[in-house]
Design a protein around this motif. Sequence first.
Motif, PDB file in Angstrom:
ATOM      1  N   GLU A  73       0.985  -1.127   0.014  1.00  0.00           N
ATOM      2  CA  GLU A  73      -0.130   0.032   0.104  1.00  0.00           C
ATOM      3  C   GLU A  73       0.842   1.416  -0.017  1.00  0.00           C
ATOM      4  OE1 GLU A  73      -3.149   0.349   2.969  1.00  0.00           O
ATOM      5  OE2 GLU A  73      -4.005  -1.791   2.061  1.00  0.00           O
ATOM      6  N   THR A  74       1.939   1.092   0.278  1.00  0.00           N
ATOM      7  CA  THR A  74       3.118   2.311   0.448  1.00  0.00           C
ATOM      8  C   THR A  74       3.637   2.608  -0.949  1.00  0.00           C
ATOM      9  OG1 THR A  74       4.783   0.779   1.113  1.00  0.00           O
ATOM     10  CG2 THR A  74       3.756   1.942   2.798  1.00  0.00           C
ATOM     11  N   MET A  87      -5.487  -0.001  -5.307  1.00  0.00           N
ATOM     12  CA  MET A  87      -4.762  -0.057  -6.584  1.00  0.00           C
ATOM     13  C   MET A  87      -3.869  -1.394  -6.246  1.00  0.00           C
ATOM     14  SD  MET A  87      -3.839   0.778  -9.537  1.00  0.00           S
ATOM     15  CE  MET A  87      -2.933  -0.463 -10.437  1.00  0.00           C
ATOM     16  N   PRO A  88      -3.554  -1.680  -4.727  1.00  0.00           N
ATOM     17  CA  PRO A  88      -2.605  -2.947  -4.695  1.00  0.00           C
ATOM     18  C   PRO A  88      -3.599  -4.134  -5.065  1.00  0.00           C
ATOM     19  CG  PRO A  88      -2.113  -1.454  -2.940  1.00  0.00           C
ATOM     20  CD  PRO A  88      -3.126  -0.772  -3.825  1.00  0.00           C
ATOM     21  N   ALA A  89      -4.998  -3.909  -4.563  1.00  0.00           N
ATOM     22  CA  ALA A  89      -5.883  -5.065  -4.868  1.00  0.00           C
ATOM     23  C   ALA A  89      -5.926  -5.419  -6.544  1.00  0.00           C
ATOM     24  CB  ALA A  89      -7.271  -4.395  -4.419  1.00  0.00           C
TER      25      ALA A  89
ATOM     26  N   ASP C  65       3.736   0.308 -13.900  1.00  0.00           N
ATOM     27  CA  ASP C  65       4.752   0.704 -13.030  1.00  0.00           C
ATOM     28  C   ASP C  65       4.862  -0.539 -11.860  1.00  0.00           C
ATOM     29  OD1 ASP C  65       5.129   2.989 -13.887  1.00  0.00           O
ATOM     30  OD2 ASP C  65       4.440   4.278 -12.588  1.00  0.00           O
ATOM     31  N   ALA C  66       3.984  -0.967 -11.561  1.00  0.00           N
ATOM     32  CA  ALA C  66       4.139  -2.228 -10.586  1.00  0.00           C
ATOM     33  C   ALA C  66       4.918  -3.299 -11.158  1.00  0.00           C
ATOM     34  CB  ALA C  66       2.685  -2.562 -10.027  1.00  0.00           C
ATOM     35  N   PHE C  67       4.458  -3.641 -12.592  1.00  0.00           N
ATOM     36  CA  PHE C  67       5.211  -4.706 -13.043  1.00  0.00           C
ATOM     37  C   PHE C  67       6.821  -4.576 -13.259  1.00  0.00           C
ATOM     38  CE2 PHE C  67       1.037  -5.836 -15.822  1.00  0.00           C
ATOM     39  CZ  PHE C  67       0.453  -6.422 -14.861  1.00  0.00           C
TER      40      PHE C  67
END
Lengths: 141, 141, 141
Positions: A73-74, A87-89, C65-67
Amino acid sequence: MQQCMTELSINTPGRSMIDVSAQIDSWLTESGSGNGLLTIFIRHTSASLTIQENADPDVQADMLDAFDELAPETAPSRHGAEGLDDMPAHIKSALTSTSLTIPVSAGRMTLGTWQGIYLIEHRARPHQRQIVLLFMGDLRQ
Amino acid sequence: MQQCMTELSINTPGRSMIDVSAQIDSWLTESGSGNGLLTIFIRHTSASLTIQENADPDVQADMLDAFDELAPETAPSRHGAEGLDDMPAHIKSALTSTSLTIPVSAGRMTLGTWQGIYLIEHRARPHQRQIVLLFMGDLRQ
Amino acid sequence: MQQCMTELSINTPGRSMIDVSAQIDSWLTESGSGNGLLTIFIRHTSASLTIQENADPDVQADMLDAFDELAPETAPSRHGAEGLDDMPAHIKSALTSTSLTIPVSAGRMTLGTWQGIYLIEHRARPHQRQIVLLFMGDLRQ
């Protein structure tokens, strides 16, 4: 070959893994399924599906923690209006499954001994989630 | 439309990616499949399936390393009775696939030029793994 | 039961998520599909598929971005001949989906309100990507 479709509604308590195997198994029996293919589809983008170990509940707790490490979440994000957990979900959903397909033999899913089907609620708060089940194949004689 | 189902048994040497494309291709040919859908389902929660590049073996080595980074054995976990490699194996399985579905045209999977089907053994030691294959569709004339 | 298969060719601008829902929806309508199962299969190992939120474009930017965080170009790798973005692209593909299966009811995919189908281009430069669509089930009366 024939087909049957239904929709299950599952109430979640928030962040958790919920074993839905028994409900799916019951529907397969009621629908008279024989040999064929079962598709399980979740109609959401912040909850998802997985097949995982059903023996030790610690596996589910560890897995939820691992997802939190992978999509914390950070992490900086643009999409924030729906809360820090939203967004993490979405990311956790993309990393797991929206649909599962399982061969069915004589009306039973060909799951391994330790396999259970889980709905993963990635949001912090309770939600009502919809899952579509589709069986295609032969009906029992 | 018709269907055929079988189960493959694969012996793994421990942590590795094993190309099972040729075995699946042979079964499709033997079963007389024409046009339709192939489902591949692994009956385990610490081994999984993926479709990946089959040209450069370095891709598989790099991918196994990437999985180790994503689910390290050093991460704190509750579920530990089956060894340090067990919980990471469950996480890696959840991040990849338990089932794959591949359209089949004239008896051949519609794989791209560089696509191979891999069983990923996430446990450190050798295991025997079961994969269910289901073809649904038309048989060759 | 009947089946129809086609192949879509999608030009990507490089690293991005491309909503292909409308094209797939059009094909389902043209092919006369009724109730059944749609399989979507991408014939590549450095581009993949996902079902994700289609309301806020920030979700797609955050997800890319997460990827990048999960499979950074700075990670050591053996496979490097095709560029720094190639091995991360394979890893991102393995973490998302090569095939999706979606139940179809009365010719429409049973997607949730916020679900869109995305091709994810993981390579930096533009590519032409092939997606196979297979519908199995009943045709509309």
